[in-house]
Design an enzyme around this catalytic site. Structure first.
Site, mmCIF file in Angstrom:
data_model
loop_
_atom_site.group_PDB
_atom_site.id
_atom_site.type_symbol
_atom_site.label_atom_id
_atom_site.label_comp_id
_atom_site.label_asym_id
_atom_site.label_seq_id
_atom_site.Cartn_x
_atom_site.Cartn_y
_atom_site.Cartn_z
ATOM 1 N N ARG A 158 0.816 -1.204 0.000
ATOM 2 C CA ARG A 158 0.000 0.000 0.000
ATOM 3 C C ARG A 158 0.856 1.263 0.000
ATOM 4 O O ARG A 158 0.405 2.348 -0.384
ATOM 5 C CB ARG A 158 -0.944 -0.015 1.211
ATOM 6 C CG ARG A 158 -1.806 1.219 1.340
ATOM 7 C CD ARG A 158 -2.893 1.059 2.401
ATOM 8 N NE ARG A 158 -2.433 0.404 3.599
ATOM 9 C CZ ARG A 158 -1.700 0.992 4.558
ATOM 10 N NH1 ARG A 158 -1.330 2.245 4.429
ATOM 11 N NH2 ARG A 158 -1.344 0.313 5.628
ATOM 12 N N TYR A 166 -15.459 16.977 -16.097
ATOM 13 C CA TYR A 166 -16.004 15.622 -16.083
ATOM 14 C C TYR A 166 -17.107 15.530 -15.016
ATOM 15 O O TYR A 166 -16.992 16.090 -13.922
ATOM 16 C CB TYR A 166 -14.870 14.638 -15.806
ATOM 17 C CG TYR A 166 -15.305 13.249 -15.425
ATOM 18 C CD1 TYR A 166 -16.232 12.549 -16.206
ATOM 19 C CD2 TYR A 166 -14.790 12.621 -14.302
ATOM 20 C CE1 TYR A 166 -16.632 11.274 -15.859
ATOM 21 C CE2 TYR A 166 -15.179 11.343 -13.945
ATOM 22 C CZ TYR A 166 -16.104 10.679 -14.718
ATOM 23 O OH TYR A 166 -16.505 9.419 -14.375
ATOM 24 N N ASP A 214 -6.310 19.150 -14.501
ATOM 25 C CA ASP A 214 -6.575 17.817 -15.045
ATOM 26 C C ASP A 214 -6.135 17.833 -16.503
ATOM 27 O O ASP A 214 -6.745 18.488 -17.344
ATOM 28 C CB ASP A 214 -8.060 17.493 -14.922
ATOM 29 C CG ASP A 214 -8.372 16.052 -15.319
ATOM 30 O OD1 ASP A 214 -7.653 15.491 -16.175
ATOM 31 O OD2 ASP A 214 -9.357 15.492 -14.796
ATOM 32 N N LYS A 268 -6.838 6.394 -19.468
ATOM 33 C CA LYS A 268 -7.171 6.840 -20.815
ATOM 34 C C LYS A 268 -5.989 6.702 -21.759
ATOM 35 O O LYS A 268 -5.380 5.638 -21.820
ATOM 36 C CB LYS A 268 -7.727 8.267 -20.746
ATOM 37 C CG LYS A 268 -8.829 8.446 -19.697
ATOM 38 C CD LYS A 268 -9.961 7.439 -19.851
ATOM 39 C CE LYS A 268 -11.181 7.739 -19.012
ATOM 40 N NZ LYS A 268 -10.971 7.767 -17.556
#
Length: 411
Positions: free
Chosen positions: A55, A108, A180, A205
């Site tokens: 983690r 978004y 972004d 993406k």
């Protein structure tokens, strides 16, 4: 049976080799074996390189993060389980109750939900502003503003933010700016080099590029800001799996080639769509008829990217006919794949907005977003022509009922 050090339940060291693998090894280990407590201290305190617990980082994370850091000019970038985890980590790293955020109003859909619903619940106030209007953006900054968030090219309207004015306003008022950069990618814009404080990617993406990875990334200009994001990610459990990082690194190797081909296809598609009866408008930043074309040229040069949006004349019925007719063009909630995909924002990414709010930013029921792939354009262009013809031009039909609260948003 007598047990000894060769028992199959004992952990084995990697085989010694005078050579090394050409491809990056996949390292799915949950934890890492230290020789003693002093060695573990040295890793945690920065005196030695190494890993401790999955983690908190792993080799596949580090390999991919270093490549993305190089692309974005970042310091100590952090990988997370999704693009939205990356957006959320920046909010958690910077904001506290009583703070204020200024953000673009064309983002978004899930980012808008986070801003409109979750941050206010945590005592953070939000102002949504047209990011194409730098003066309005600057005017929205308050004494308690701590963070601004914009997309360079908005999802899905492809409007281009007034980045020079926004950067100047944030710098003058001491506001951290997060950008972004998913649609633009480092090929078209590098926010940190221009003065932004954070850069965010949905690596899912075009960076990974094969629709088989879900990942996010945050890079920061200042090492201490990157460290804060890292601590948030580790504490909140936002860490991605090694396999996704391994897949994304593999995809990144062909990023430049995929970007070039997809962008060339997107430019050709935008020009073809603009000539078709039944298409009301085409949005592509490199086209002279784009409302922000001059700004796009100043920011990205002559490149327009791989995303195209367009509006069909008519409403939901016309959009449905188009989507059904485009049988070889998947209608799927993703973008940046090697294959061309279609999205209908009114029913997916922006379904949480009211019809009136969508209409106000140009998202009609006939609005289609296209993530253009790397196929032969001789396949793509005729398919769009046929699907637009099959959809036909119609008068707008009645708007559908508003989506129920809590409906899912797609990319």
């Amino acid at each position: 049976m007598t047990s000894d050090h060769r028992s199959v339940v004992r952990r084995s060291a990697p085989p010694e080799s005078a050579t090394r693998p050409l491809g990056t090894p996949l390292s799915p280990a949950v934890a890492y074996w230290a020789p003693d407590a002093d060695a573990l201290d040295a890793i945690y305190e920065g005196g030695a390189a190494g890993f401790t617990y999955g983690r908190e980082g792993h080799p596949n994370w580090q390999v991919l993060a270093e490549k993305l850091d190089w692309m974005e000019g970042a310091a100590g970038g952090v990988l997370m389980g999704s693009g939205m985890a990356a957006v959320g980590a920046v909010f958690l790293a910077v904001l506290k109750a009583g703070d204020h955020v200024v953000a673009g109003d064309q983002l978004y859909g899930r980012s808008l939900r986070l801003l409109n619903e979750e941050l206010p619940r945590m005592g953070v106030s939000v102002s949504l502003v047209d990011a194409t209007d730098g003066a309005a953006f600057a005017a929205a900054i308050r004494p308690e503003t701590r963070l601004a968030l914009v997309e360079v090219v908005a999802n899905p309207t492809l409007r281009v933010a007034d980045m020079p004015a926004i950067l100047a306003a944030c710098r003058a008022r001491g506001v951290a700016l997060a950008v972004d950069n998913t649609f633009t990618t480092p090929r078209l814009y590098r926010p940190l080099a221009e003065g932004a404080d954070y850069v965010i990617h949905s690596v899912t993406k075009l960076l990974a590029g094969h629709a088989d990875v879900t990942l996010g990334y945050v890079g920061a200009r200042a090492p201490e800001a990157a460290r804060r994001v890292y601590d948030i990610s580790a504490s909140w459990g936002l860490t991605p799996a090694p396999f996704d990082c391994w897949l994304a690194e593999r995809g990144l190797h062909t990023f430049d080639l995929r970007f070039e081909r997809a962008q060339a296809n997107a430019a050709a598609l935008a020009d073809r769509l603009a000539a078709l009866p039944g298409v009301e408008a085409v949005l592509y930043p490199a086209r002279p008829d784009h409302p922000d074309h001059n700004r796009a040229r100043a920011i990205c040069g002559d490149e327009g990217g791989y995303m195209v949006s367009f509006r069909l004349r008519g409403g939901r019925a016309v959009a449905n006919r188009f989507l059904r007719a485009a049988e070889h063009l998947p209608f799927a909630p993703t973008l940046g794949d090697v294959a061309t995909t279609l999205s209908h924002p009114a029913s997916s990414s922006h379904r949480g907005m009211s019809p009136a709010a969508r209409e106000a930013i140009g998202i009609t029921e006939g609005f289609i977003r296209v993530s253009v792939g790397i196929e032969d354009p001789g396949l793509i262009l005729p398919e769009f022509e046929a699907a637009v013809a099959a959809a036909g031009a119609a008068a707008p039909d009645p708007a559908p009922a508003p989506a129920p609260a809590g409906g899912m948003a797609a990319p």
